[in-house]
Design a protein around this motif. Structure first.
Motif, short mmCIF file in Angstrom:
data_model
loop_
_atom_site.label_atom_id
_atom_site.label_comp_id
_atom_site.label_asym_id
_atom_site.label_seq_id
_atom_site.Cartn_x
_atom_site.Cartn_y
_atom_site.Cartn_z
N MET A 88 0.56 -1.32 -0.41
CA MET A 88 -0.29 0.45 -0.02
C MET A 88 0.74 1.15 -0.05
N SER A 89 0.36 2.05 -0.86
CA SER A 89 1.33 3.62 -0.80
C SER A 89 0.79 4.59 0.08
N VAL A 90 0.99 4.92 0.75
CA VAL A 90 0.50 6.43 1.93
C VAL A 90 1.24 7.27 2.01
N SER A 91 1.41 8.38 2.98
CA SER A 91 2.04 9.16 2.72
C SER A 91 1.49 10.02 3.94
N GLY A 92 2.62 10.30 5.15
CA GLY A 92 1.97 11.55 6.21
C GLY A 92 3.46 10.80 7.69
N LEU A 93 2.92 11.26 8.63
CA LEU A 93 3.49 10.96 9.78
C LEU A 93 2.74 9.63 10.51
N CYS A 94 3.99 8.52 11.10
CA CYS A 94 3.52 7.46 11.40
C CYS A 94 2.04 8.02 12.52
N GLU A 95 1.69 7.27 13.16
CA GLU A 95 0.48 8.55 14.03
C GLU A 95 1.14 7.86 15.41
N ILE A 96 1.70 6.95 15.31
CA ILE A 96 1.96 6.58 17.06
C ILE A 96 3.78 6.84 17.19
N CYS A 97 4.52 7.23 16.36
CA CYS A 97 5.77 8.06 17.04
C CYS A 97 6.04 8.85 16.04
N GLN A 98 5.25 9.56 15.15
CA GLN A 98 5.41 10.30 14.52
C GLN A 98 6.67 10.60 13.79
N ASP A 136 8.47 8.23 7.49
CA ASP A 136 8.67 7.21 7.07
C ASP A 136 7.52 6.52 7.35
N VAL A 137 6.53 6.57 7.24
CA VAL A 137 4.88 5.72 7.00
C VAL A 137 4.65 4.37 6.04
N GLU A 138 4.86 3.55 5.56
CA GLU A 138 4.69 2.63 4.92
C GLU A 138 3.31 1.64 4.61
N HIS A 139 2.27 2.02 5.83
CA HIS A 139 1.16 1.00 6.18
C HIS A 139 -0.11 1.68 6.89
N GLY A 140 -1.35 1.27 6.33
CA GLY A 140 -2.43 1.86 6.59
C GLY A 140 -3.10 0.33 7.25
N CYS A 141 -3.25 0.93 8.73
CA CYS A 141 -4.10 -0.56 9.67
C CYS A 141 -5.00 -0.66 8.55
N ASP A 142 -5.57 -1.96 8.42
CA ASP A 142 -7.21 -2.51 7.88
C ASP A 142 -7.91 -2.42 8.89
N ARG A 143 -7.47 -2.00 9.76
CA ARG A 143 -8.55 -2.32 11.07
C ARG A 143 -8.91 -0.78 11.75
N CYS A 144 -7.84 0.79 11.49
CA CYS A 144 -8.30 1.19 12.44
C CYS A 144 -8.30 2.29 11.85
N GLY A 145 -6.85 2.17 10.56
CA GLY A 145 -7.27 3.27 9.26
C GLY A 145 -5.46 4.52 9.90
N GLN A 146 -4.86 3.85 10.79
CA GLN A 146 -3.61 4.68 11.32
C GLN A 146 -2.72 4.30 10.20
#
Length: 66
Positions: A1-11, A14-24
């Motif tokens: 999956m291609s995503v961009s932005g900040l990791c919602e846990i550690c900020q 290098d975001v690489e994934h989007g959680c299918d359960r919660c969307g983070q």
């Protein structure tokens, strides 16, 4: 999956994934590859929390214990 932005846990940027359960959006470090969800969802559904080892982690940072 291609995503961009900040990791919602550690900020980290290098975001690489989007959680299918919660969307983070999360980085590789906070992704449970086995379940295909973030480590927060992994801990809720009985996974291992995404951590293979504690090496390279600062003392107690990003360590989830329930």
């Amino acid at each position: 999956m291609s995503v961009s932005g900040l990791c919602e846990i550690c900020q980290r940027p290098d975001v690489e994934h989007g959680c299918d359960r919660c969307g983070q959006l999360v980085c590789e470090r906070h992704w449970d590859r086995q379940l295909g969800v973030c480590i927060e969802c992994s801990s809720q559904v009985g996974g291992r929390g995404g951590q293979d080892s504690t090496e390279n982690l600062p003392d107690g940072v990003d360590t989830y214990r329930f």
